[in-house]
Scaffold this active site. Sequence first.
Site, PDB file in Angstrom:
ATOM      1  CG  HIS A 107     -22.309  10.556  33.495  1.00  0.00           C
ATOM      2  ND1 HIS A 107     -22.008  10.671  32.152  1.00  0.00           N
ATOM      3  CD2 HIS A 107     -22.702  11.786  33.902  1.00  0.00           C
ATOM      4  CE1 HIS A 107     -22.205  11.922  31.763  1.00  0.00           C
ATOM      5  NE2 HIS A 107     -22.626  12.619  32.804  1.00  0.00           N
ATOM      6  CG  ASN A 109     -25.536  15.786  30.754  1.00  0.00           C
ATOM      7  OD1 ASN A 109     -25.348  16.235  29.631  1.00  0.00           O
ATOM      8  ND2 ASN A 109     -25.882  16.536  31.774  1.00  0.00           N
TER       9      ASN A 109
END
Length: 303
Positions: A107, A109
């Site tokens: 992940h 971000n």
Amino acid sequence: MTTLPLSNVRDYLLDLQARIVAELEAIEEGPFRSDAWQRVEGGGGLSRLLEGGRVFERAGVLFSHVQGKTLPPSASAHRPELAGRAWEATGVSLVLHPRNPYVPITHMNVRCFAALAQPGSHEQDVFWFGGGGDLTPIYPYEEDAAHFHRAYRDALAPHGEQYYPAYKKWCDEYFFLKHRNETRGVGGVFFDDLNAPGFEASFALTRAVGDAFLPAYAPIVQKRLALPYGERERDFQAYRRGRYVEFNLVFDRGTLFGLQSGGRTESILLSMPPMAAWRYDWRPEDGTPEARLYDYLSPREWL
């Protein structure tokens, strides 16, 4: 109208999304789908995604730049003085669920959020940056975790030696499943509410985190991609993906913000794995490769 240079952030994020997708398409040897969308309240985004791929069973690399009239509760809970303000947010978020259980889930971000001054007031626009990258292996390799952490440490070092240890600790604490008493994976870096160095310095640090993703993750994929696996490994992968679902739906602030702010449900839930499983009170047998994972699910120093 905000006086902050958010258009510069938007342009960087669109370029970051394009660069990441190009690299992933080269690994996948196939194209990602593009899905542009508009938000009724203001703004929109571009979702780049893949399902059922050779390498990635599900992958999403999402860009958004959206506006709203009133801050949702998740954004103003720690900033009650900003309640009621209009807001603007832009970011890139990705989650990759590989097909091979030996390739870790990942992940990343990076985002910028602004609470806007009310027209005619003496208020100032308030901004903060946030983001990070983390690794969630099913069958862990210590050298992979060390490589991932080293890439982020080296990316942050020019901005200050204090950032990597602080953001590594923040990541360990944030990506923690309290009801399971385990970390989601082997961590990485995570930060939020960054504005103290000023807009340009905060933006530069955020770019460093975004630009570090491909050097941190792509070599791990290439190293593990061809390892053989069978039904046993796929079953354990589905079981551990269940933990990923639990974190995203119970603890993740980004998921909560997206749903509370009327975000696009398809984009918000693209982080979910394509298949997951739960078993009642299941534990791996001692000495098995599956049991080895649990030695890695607590904070530790990787470098």
